[in-house]
Design an enzyme around this catalytic site. Structure first.
Site, PDB file in Angstrom:
ATOM      1  N   ASN A 126      37.104  14.740   6.817  1.00 56.94           N
ATOM      2  CA  ASN A 126      36.054  14.340   7.561  1.00 56.94           C
ATOM      3  C   ASN A 126      36.111  14.637   9.067  1.00 56.94           C
ATOM      4  OD1 ASN A 126      37.924  12.321   7.025  1.00 56.94           O
ATOM      5  ND2 ASN A 126      36.852  11.085   8.283  1.00 56.94           N
ATOM      6  N   HIS A 127      37.302  14.775   9.565  1.00 59.88           N
ATOM      7  CA  HIS A 127      37.620  15.121  11.074  1.00 59.88           C
ATOM      8  C   HIS A 127      37.469  16.564  11.268  1.00 59.88           C
ATOM      9  CE1 HIS A 127      39.318  11.290  12.441  1.00 59.88           C
ATOM     10  NE2 HIS A 127      39.335  10.975  11.190  1.00 59.88           N
ATOM     11  N   HIS A 246      42.298  11.322   2.546  1.00 59.77           N
ATOM     12  CA  HIS A 246      41.641  10.641   3.533  1.00 59.77           C
ATOM     13  C   HIS A 246      42.233   9.275   3.658  1.00 59.77           C
ATOM     14  CE1 HIS A 246      38.124   9.275   5.411  1.00 59.77           C
ATOM     15  NE2 HIS A 246      38.046   8.351   4.738  1.00 59.77           N
TER      16      HIS A 246
END
Length: 630
Positions: A126-127, A246
């Site tokens: 997600n980064h 994650h």
């Protein structure tokens, strides 16, 4: 019985790491090199242990658009350890044009222009997820330079297809599945709408060790909605092992999923990015060894270059119970100072070994987080001013002390909250800041409003890209795209009206009526999206979800169902040699029948597991060097 040690030449060795967050605290004078130091240690251990490849489970970078210095340091490390004359004994049997689109359709170690000694396979997190006009990730850049093999990128978010990379090393067969991060709410809905297709080898599919790597929320965090997580039951089927990225908490030892028939490895992050108890657990990576007949062995390795972290809590009502002046700053300062000294002393037990400190002396400074509960009318201190005393002794003097007080509440504890009482009813250290999703949702619910034409979900996505990913044209492209969409829809509907009734007058009122219909559809969609945020939690592990037949009482229905003719679908051949095609698995089904006809590229879905598949699953649980458990 003890299982026979396999020949080392017939083992696929995979080093596994996730959440490296390269470039974290890049502007901090003390912490700026931490992520690169640990990443280099991971690559060095991969070369020293002679692994076949390194598997990264997302968030290689901390930012979607890393700084030039971050990208330079990353390429520098990758060149040092990944390039060389070492031999790679892995053969790709699937269609590389499908698997490695970012690598010009070929795995990097087979490119004649490069000498790759250590292949790296990575998914995005997600980064560092794709964004912008062409949906590019920074991993696309590294992949185009042949530094890594970027896998798990999906082009259609609302219809996900996961196709394996088929890897062989002599008798060992590995089907590697990758799924880069997709926003959890969207992926949840995609699973629920049965639009996730997971492919598998068509011929002799029970001979392959199926390894899945993904980057999603695994468990519900405090205050999170159930649709913000991916339940392990959604992955039920034919996987042997799932590598879960994650989640930063280190749970690297393989554990059996309670709702799926596979093992789960959660390596956790390689660097501490938040000051909480999950991050305080020692950081590890692991080596997965896969032998013929789908046996495997897993060994964890402690990282030596991770900065120590010590967390503790004190309560002023206990420390100052006999003091008359509750707000005396000198008394409070002495109590806090004494506790900090004790924490610094305890951190010495976890500092890196002398060989590491000789090269990186800055790692001797620990991360400290002291939570001070001042409930009951007690005074506080200025944390930053207090932290100036420890500039040369602590790595994070400005964030070292956190004052908090509990909120009075009568609500019951949620099982998602931390177990420690001091963390109840206060903002957690790892809690996400106020998100754009929450802002939009609150506005819509407060004003009972809805967008006329634009989608709330797509608007949220464009705002998120504009703010967090610095895509300055994201909102403009979103609005313009929707305007064009509505114009096309109006043109299509007006032509339909004229075709149905040629006497119809397409005037201003007619256009307004059509727009009103679009508004109603948009409102219904927005209402559905808001209602989906309150989806009930998944069933408990004792009642696995998505099971079609669970008792003998349904035997009649089952017999009726099996008599029906299964609709056959043909799929384009994706694989070479003896592995010719893959077939999608309905996520609501247990497993695909292994007796499917391999000559006509068809599939058949069954709701029960064949005996051969059950035997194969039990075989995959074996770990050589240990006793087999029934």
């Amino acid at each position: 019985k003890e299982m026979k040690e396999p020949d080392s030449g017939e083992i696929i060795k995979i080093m596994i790491a996730t959440d490296n967050h390269l470039g974290y605290k890049r502007r901090d004078t003390v912490l700026k090199e931490d992520s690169f130091i640990t990443f280099e240690e991971i690559l060095k251990k991969a070369r020293d242990n002679n692994v076949d490849f390194l598997l990264l489970g997302g968030d290689l970078f901390h930012k979607n658009k890393p700084e030039k210095e971050t990208l330079h340091r990353t390429i520098e490390i990758l060149r040092k350890y990944c390039l060389g004359d070492g031999e790679v004994n892995l053969k790709i049997q699937s269609d590389q044009r499908v698997n490695f689109k970012s690598n010009n359709g070929i795995v990097n170690y087979e490119d004649p222009n490069y000498n790759i000694a250590l292949p790296v396979f990575a998914i995005h997190g997600n980064h560092d997820d794709p964004s912008g006009e062409n949906a590019r990730s920074i991993l696309d850049t590294l992949s185009a330079a042949n530094m890594i093999n970027y896998i798990g990128k999906t082009t259609k978010i609302d219809e996900v297809e996961i196709k394996p990379i088929l890897i062989r090393k002599k008798k060992v067969k590995l089907a590697l599945y990758g799924l880069g991060h997709i926003r959890d709410e969207r992926l949840y809905r995609t699973f629920q709408s049965k639009k996730v297709k997971i492919f598998r080898p068509k011929k002799r599919n029970n001979e392959w060790f199926n390894l899945m790597v993904l980057h999603q929320n695994r468990v519900e965090r405090a205050g999170a909605m159930s649709k913000n997580t991916i339940n392990e039951g959604m992955l039920k089927g034919f996987f042997n092992m799932v590598v879960w990225g994650h989640e930063h908490k280190q749970m690297i030892q393989p554990s059996r999923s309670e709702v799926g028939d596979f093992d789960v490895i959660q390596p956790g992050s390689s660097i501490r990015t938040t000051l909480n108890k999950d991050e305080a657990i020692e950081k590890k990576i692991g080596i997965l060894e896969i032998a013929p007949n789908k046996n495997y062995r897993f060994n964890s390795i402690k990282l030596q270059t991770v900065r120590p972290l010590v967390i503790d809590t004190i309560y002023l009502k206990h420390e100052l119970k006999d003091v008359l002046d509750k707000e005396d700053p000198d008394t409070i300062s002495k109590i806090v100072e004494q506790k900090i000294e004790d924490m610094i002393e305890s951190a010495k037990d976890d500092i890196p070994p002398p060989s590491v400190l000789q090269k990186y002396p800055q790692l001797a400074l620990p991360l400290i987080r002291l939570k001070v509960d001042y409930s009951g009318g007690y005074g506080t201190l200025n944390p930053q001013r207090f932290g100036q005393r420890y500039v040369d002794r602590v790595a994070n003097p400005k964030t070292m002390v956190l004052f908090f007080r509990k909120k009075s509440t009568t609500k019951k504890k949620s099982f998602n909250m931390m177990e420690d009482d001091e963390d109840m009813n206060i903002q957690q250290d790892n809690a996400d800041p106020l998100s754009i999703h929450r802002v939009i949702q609150d506005i819509m619910e407060k004003d009972h409003a809805h967008l006329s034409i634009l989608s709330e979900e797509e608007l949220e996505k464009s705002l998120n890209q504009f703010v967090e990913k610095e895509e300055i044209h994201a909102i403009e492209e979103h609005v313009q795209g929707y305007i064009e969409h509505v114009q096309k829809q109006l043109w299509k509907d007006t032509k339909k009206l004229l075709k149905t009734n040629p006497s119809t007058q397409v005037n201003h009122e007619c256009i307004e009526d059509l727009l009103a219909q679009y508004q109603q559809k948009a409102a219904a969609k927005a209402s559905l999206e808001r209602e989906s945020s309150h989806i009930p939690s998944q069933p408990s592990p004792s009642t696995p979800p998505m099971t079609q037949t669970t008792s003998s009482s349904s035997s009649t229905n089952h017999k009726t169902t099996t008599k029906r003719k299964t609709k056959k679908k043909k799929f384009k051949s994706l694989f070479n040699d003896d592995i010719q095609a893959t077939q999608p698995i309905d996520v609501k089904s247990e497993v695909m029948d292994d007796d499917s006809d391999s000559d006509n590229n068809t599939q058949r879905i069954t709701s029960t597991m064949p005996q051969s598949q059950e035997d194969d699953t039990r075989l995959s649980r074996r770990r050589w060097g240990s006793k087999v458990k029934k």
